[in-house]
Design an enzyme around this catalytic site. Structure first.
Site, PDB file in Angstrom:
ATOM      1  N   LYS A 166      -4.280  11.220  16.804  1.00  0.00           N
ATOM      2  CA  LYS A 166      -5.432  12.321  17.153  1.00  0.00           C
ATOM      3  C   LYS A 166      -5.733  12.485  18.053  1.00  0.00           C
ATOM      4  O   LYS A 166      -6.786  11.299  18.766  1.00  0.00           O
ATOM      5  CB  LYS A 166      -6.288  13.292  15.998  1.00  0.00           C
ATOM      6  CG  LYS A 166      -7.053  14.290  16.734  1.00  0.00           C
ATOM      7  CD  LYS A 166      -8.869  13.841  15.849  1.00  0.00           C
ATOM      8  CE  LYS A 166      -9.957  13.092  16.305  1.00  0.00           C
ATOM      9  NZ  LYS A 166      -9.834  13.972  18.055  1.00  0.00           N
ATOM     10  N   GLY A 219     -13.498   4.525  19.929  1.00  0.00           N
ATOM     11  CA  GLY A 219     -14.728   5.724  20.822  1.00  0.00           C
ATOM     12  C   GLY A 219     -16.484   5.763  20.797  1.00  0.00           C
ATOM     13  O   GLY A 219     -16.198   3.738  21.452  1.00  0.00           O
ATOM     14  N   SER A 220     -16.964   6.252  20.609  1.00  0.00           N
ATOM     15  CA  SER A 220     -18.156   5.695  21.026  1.00  0.00           C
ATOM     16  C   SER A 220     -18.805   5.511  19.885  1.00  0.00           C
ATOM     17  O   SER A 220     -18.301   5.574  18.454  1.00  0.00           O
ATOM     18  CB  SER A 220     -18.988   6.887  20.857  1.00  0.00           C
ATOM     19  OG  SER A 220     -19.361   7.819  19.954  1.00  0.00           O
ATOM     20  N   THR A 221     -19.520   4.048  19.824  1.00  0.00           N
ATOM     21  CA  THR A 221     -20.739   3.116  18.560  1.00  0.00           C
ATOM     22  C   THR A 221     -21.415   4.371  17.841  1.00  0.00           C
ATOM     23  O   THR A 221     -21.059   3.353  16.998  1.00  0.00           O
ATOM     24  CB  THR A 221     -21.625   2.342  19.362  1.00  0.00           C
ATOM     25  OG1 THR A 221     -21.104   1.332  20.492  1.00  0.00           O
ATOM     26  CG2 THR A 221     -21.941   1.608  17.812  1.00  0.00           C
ATOM     27  N   GLY A 224     -17.994   5.377  15.954  1.00  0.00           N
ATOM     28  CA  GLY A 224     -17.884   4.358  14.938  1.00  0.00           C
ATOM     29  C   GLY A 224     -18.160   3.581  13.749  1.00  0.00           C
ATOM     30  O   GLY A 224     -17.603   3.798  13.144  1.00  0.00           O
ATOM     31  N   GLU A 241     -13.075   0.143  18.484  1.00  0.00           N
ATOM     32  CA  GLU A 241     -13.294  -0.288  19.901  1.00  0.00           C
ATOM     33  C   GLU A 241     -13.644   0.792  20.267  1.00  0.00           C
ATOM     34  O   GLU A 241     -13.475   1.399  20.065  1.00  0.00           O
ATOM     35  CB  GLU A 241     -11.800  -0.035  20.357  1.00  0.00           C
ATOM     36  CG  GLU A 241     -10.150  -0.682  19.917  1.00  0.00           C
ATOM     37  CD  GLU A 241     -10.507  -2.248  20.453  1.00  0.00           C
ATOM     38  OE1 GLU A 241     -11.691  -1.962  20.560  1.00  0.00           O
ATOM     39  OE2 GLU A 241      -9.674  -2.975  19.650  1.00  0.00           O
ATOM     40  N   CYS A 275     -14.796   1.818  28.607  1.00  0.00           N
ATOM     41  CA  CYS A 275     -15.722   1.238  27.994  1.00  0.00           C
ATOM     42  C   CYS A 275     -16.292  -0.148  28.718  1.00  0.00           C
ATOM     43  O   CYS A 275     -17.267  -0.474  28.114  1.00  0.00           O
ATOM     44  CB  CYS A 275     -15.409   0.943  26.305  1.00  0.00           C
ATOM     45  SG  CYS A 275     -13.412  -0.097  26.929  1.00  0.00           S
ATOM     46  N   GLU A 376     -25.321   2.638  27.388  1.00  0.00           N
ATOM     47  CA  GLU A 376     -23.832   3.060  27.778  1.00  0.00           C
ATOM     48  C   GLU A 376     -24.349   4.556  28.776  1.00  0.00           C
ATOM     49  O   GLU A 376     -24.648   5.288  27.537  1.00  0.00           O
ATOM     50  CB  GLU A 376     -22.554   2.617  27.290  1.00  0.00           C
ATOM     51  CG  GLU A 376     -21.451   3.454  27.661  1.00  0.00           C
ATOM     52  CD  GLU A 376     -19.992   3.005  26.716  1.00  0.00           C
ATOM     53  OE1 GLU A 376     -20.556   3.726  25.665  1.00  0.00           O
ATOM     54  OE2 GLU A 376     -19.982   2.698  26.480  1.00  0.00           O
TER      55      GLU A 376
HETATM   56  P1  NAP Z   1     -16.319   9.646  20.897  1.00  0.00           P
HETATM   57  O1  NAP Z   1     -16.923  11.083  20.878  1.00  0.00           O
HETATM   58  O2  NAP Z   1     -16.816   8.723  20.265  1.00  0.00           O
HETATM   59  O3  NAP Z   1     -14.366  10.113  20.185  1.00  0.00           O
HETATM   60  C1  NAP Z   1     -13.501  10.071  20.332  1.00  0.00           C
HETATM   61  C2  NAP Z   1     -12.489   9.933  19.271  1.00  0.00           C
HETATM   62  O4  NAP Z   1     -13.373  10.457  17.912  1.00  0.00           O
HETATM   63  C3  NAP Z   1     -12.290  12.006  19.792  1.00  0.00           C
HETATM   64  O5  NAP Z   1     -10.902  11.814  19.242  1.00  0.00           O
HETATM   65  C4  NAP Z   1     -13.269  13.117  17.986  1.00  0.00           C
HETATM   66  O6  NAP Z   1     -13.276  13.872  18.851  1.00  0.00           O
HETATM   67  C5  NAP Z   1     -13.428  11.779  17.374  1.00  0.00           C
HETATM   68  N1  NAP Z   1     -14.348  11.865  16.848  1.00  0.00           N
HETATM   69  C6  NAP Z   1     -15.314  12.774  16.324  1.00  0.00           C
HETATM   70  N2  NAP Z   1     -16.427  12.561  15.708  1.00  0.00           N
HETATM   71  C7  NAP Z   1     -15.395  12.072  14.566  1.00  0.00           C
HETATM   72  C8  NAP Z   1     -15.727  11.694  13.321  1.00  0.00           C
HETATM   73  N3  NAP Z   1     -16.248  12.317  12.640  1.00  0.00           N
HETATM   74  N4  NAP Z   1     -14.391  11.196  12.938  1.00  0.00           N
HETATM   75  C9  NAP Z   1     -13.770  10.755  13.272  1.00  0.00           C
HETATM   76  N5  NAP Z   1     -13.063  10.895  14.161  1.00  0.00           N
HETATM   77  C10 NAP Z   1     -14.496  11.925  15.464  1.00  0.00           C
HETATM   78  O7  NAP Z   1     -16.261   9.545  21.944  1.00  0.00           O
HETATM   79  P2  NAP Z   1     -15.386   9.641  23.250  1.00  0.00           P
HETATM   80  O8  NAP Z   1     -17.198  10.587  23.736  1.00  0.00           O
HETATM   81  O9  NAP Z   1     -14.402  10.543  23.108  1.00  0.00           O
HETATM   82  O10 NAP Z   1     -15.286   8.613  24.550  1.00  0.00           O
HETATM   83  C11 NAP Z   1     -16.134   7.697  24.673  1.00  0.00           C
HETATM   84  C12 NAP Z   1     -16.586   6.529  24.449  1.00  0.00           C
HETATM   85  O11 NAP Z   1     -15.293   5.653  23.880  1.00  0.00           O
HETATM   86  C13 NAP Z   1     -17.173   5.330  24.939  1.00  0.00           C
HETATM   87  O12 NAP Z   1     -18.222   5.170  24.427  1.00  0.00           O
HETATM   88  C14 NAP Z   1     -16.647   4.119  25.194  1.00  0.00           C
HETATM   89  O13 NAP Z   1     -17.453   3.442  25.685  1.00  0.00           O
HETATM   90  C15 NAP Z   1     -15.093   4.515  24.586  1.00  0.00           C
HETATM   91  N6  NAP Z   1     -14.529   3.481  24.679  1.00  0.00           N
HETATM   92  C16 NAP Z   1     -13.843   2.636  23.643  1.00  0.00           C
HETATM   93  C17 NAP Z   1     -12.708   1.937  24.517  1.00  0.00           C
HETATM   94  C18 NAP Z   1     -13.380   0.505  23.225  1.00  0.00           C
HETATM   95  O14 NAP Z   1     -11.489   0.185  23.465  1.00  0.00           O
HETATM   96  N7  NAP Z   1     -13.589  -0.028  23.320  1.00  0.00           N
HETATM   97  C19 NAP Z   1     -11.946   3.142  24.772  1.00  0.00           C
HETATM   98  C20 NAP Z   1     -12.373   3.525  25.774  1.00  0.00           C
HETATM   99  C21 NAP Z   1     -13.539   4.413  25.158  1.00  0.00           C
HETATM  100  P3  NAP Z   1     -13.450  15.013  19.218  1.00  0.00           P
HETATM  101  O15 NAP Z   1     -13.742  15.024  20.059  1.00  0.00           O
HETATM  102  O16 NAP Z   1     -12.998  16.209  18.471  1.00  0.00           O
HETATM  103  O17 NAP Z   1     -15.109  15.381  18.110  1.00  0.00           O
END
Ligand code: NAP
Ligand code: MG
Length: 482
Positions: A166, A219-221, A224, A241, A275, A376
């Protein structure tokens, strides 16, 4: 989707954040379609065509994916640039890293070994085999769409898993292409299933689904934590991650010019939407003024511009919400008394990018307690904070809920390695801006997540260990003497 489903007609608009133009109408996956995708992955896994295929054959298919991606790199790069808004100079490097990732895991397929133990009894043989974990739900964010998909899909396929992938709703286009590339490379139907949608539910449905064995989430903490809680209901394997607030630490014995160059890259690469972005710079007091002056002077040459211009360093901010978040953090910084050194405002472009989302290269002097130095931001915003000695540098670096990455700049081998050892984060880079490679594990301590991506360690996380015990004695056993 790699297997063809009769899709419902609903779509949403996917935009190019640099211009505001609609570039695609993307399918909204319904719950029934998601269920069908998971079932197709389950069926493909249980059927064994992929999971039981000779590892050497699977390796060739994964390698073929690397070749096809390399052949289509230019086209995939431009798709990523238009979908995400990242600078073409950034996307170019990613395409090379994606090919490397598939090549690495093609090789890993035939090297995921079990072990043989010393016999627990003289009449026993004992060994382990590593078997694919099953159906993997791979959920990725929008900042490195194809790269982060590759970090999951390549090892999962190499291990013999099947996948429901996804992408983030704002950046789904390269994941869809990856599904097609997999089919072309010879991945059987049903093994890689790509689902798109704009709602918050789709990810949640994958994590809840009883036929999914493992969730690989980036994704975000905050999300997560929700994923880990939901996955607990079905005892899924989970790797997370998550976010970061990674420090660059510069000592007075460092090559300051190189450290400034590293710090500029560390925060402005991918518009700070990374990230592992080095979003707080901790500076040894004796070099503080010199470093800050040099950084600010060089930051004036950061070109925020049209992502498609090869000269651009910093492209667009991918999402309107993200743009607002950056804006609000800059306001918070000013209101809490952080001193603005450069930027802190939107960047206005003209021509076709006049309606795009752009932010200036931004730096603040901040106290360790300021929110902009702790939370962040996920944009091109860096803070500078001085430290007096090594112990304080380590204390400041570790004073964070996150622990993803760190950089240490010092020409003392002893000091650099002492500090690297004392920092609680998954990666520490010494005297280099580059620290992410396919063969090197990547992931977080603390609230930056658990599990690792990249490296051979990841193959352990896409497999289960099965212990096989064989009795080889001449005389049959009769434990109860019956
Ligand atoms: P996000 O809002 O947490 O979304 C990440 C993914 O999760 C999206 O595909 C999102 O889809 C999905 N999602 C949302 N709610 C969910 C749920 N309840 N259950 C399962 N999946 C769900 O993060 P983002 O804003 O896209 O990305 C930015 C964050 O990612 C930052 O905090 C960054 O630090 C982190 N990141 C970490 C790494 C690493 O390797 N550590 C790498 C890159 C980014 P929808 O958008 O449809 O909700
Ligand atoms: Mg988009």
């Amino acid at each position: 989707m790699s297997s063809t489903l009769e899709a419902s007609g609903t779509t949403y608009e996917d935009r190019n954040p640099a211009t505001g133009a609609v570039i695609a109408h993307v399918h909204e996956t319904t719950r029934e379609e998601l269920d069908a995708a998971v079932r197709s992955a389950r069926k493909a896994f249980d059927g064994g065509k992929w999971s039981n295929m000779a590892a050497s054959r699977r390796a060739k298919v994964v390698y073929k994916m690397a070749q096809l991606i390399a052949e289509r790199a230019q086209e995939l790069m431009m798709l990523e640039v238009r979908d995400n808004g990242k600078a073409v100079s950034t996307a170019k490097g990613e395409m090379g890293a994606i090919v490397d990732c598939f090549e690495f895991y093609a090789g890993a397929a035939t090297k995921t070994y079990g072990e043989t133990m010393p016999p627990p009894l003289p009449t026993y043989l004992a060994n382990t085999v590593r078997e694919p974990v099953g159906v993997v739900g791979a959920i990725i964010p929008w900042n490195f769409p194809l790269l982060l998909a590759s970090w999951k899909v390549a090892p999962a396929l190499a291990a013999g898993c099947t996948v429901v992938l996804k992408p983030a709703p704002s950046t789904p286009l390269t994941a869809i292409e990856l599904g097609k590339i997999a089919l072309e490379a010879g991945v059987p139907e049903g093994v890689l299933n790509v689902v798109t949608g704009s709602g918050r539910e789709l990810g949640q449905w994958i994590v809840e689904h009883p036929l999914v064995d493992k969730i690989a989430f980036t994704g975000s903490t905050a999300t997560g934590k929700l994923v880990a809680k939901t996955a607990a209901d079905t005892i899924k394997r989970v790797t997370l991650e998550l976010g970061g607030k990674s420090p660059t630490i510069v000592f007075d014995d460092a090559d300051i010019d190189a450290a400034v160059a590293g710090a500029l890259y560390g925060i402005f690469y991918n518009a700070g939407q990374a990230c592992e972005a080095r979003s707080r710079v901790l500076l040894h007091r004796p070099i503080y003024d010199r470093f800050v002056a040099s950084f600010v002077e060089r930051a004036q040459n950061v070109r925020v511009g049209n992502p498609e211009d090869p000269q651009t360093h910093v492209g667009a901010i991918t999402l309107p919400e993200q743009f607002e978040k950056i804006k609000s953090y800059c306001e918070i910084g000013r209101s809490e008394g952080a001193r603005s050194l450069i930027g802190g405002i939107p960047a206005s472009l003209d021509g076709e990018c006049a309606n795009g989302l752009f932010w200036t290269a931004t730096a603040f002097e901040a106290e360790p307690g300021h929110r902009i130095a702790r939370e962040e931001i996920f944009g091109p915003v860096v803070t500078f904070t001085p430290f007096e000695d090594e112990a304080q540098a380590v204390a400041l670096a570790n004073d964070s809920d996150y622990g993803l990455s760190a950089s240490v700049w010092s020409n003392s081998i002893g000091r650099a390695n002492r500090v690297a050892r004392a920092i609680r984060s998954g990666t520490v880079a010494i005297n280099t801006p580059y620290a992410v490679f396919p063969g090197v594990p990547f992931g977080g301590y603390k609230q930056s997540g658990y599990g690792r991506e990249l490296g051979m360690e990841t193959m352990r996380l896409y497999t289960e260990t099965k212990s096989v015990l064989t009795y080889v004695g001449e005389k049959a056993m009769n434990p109860l003497g019956l």
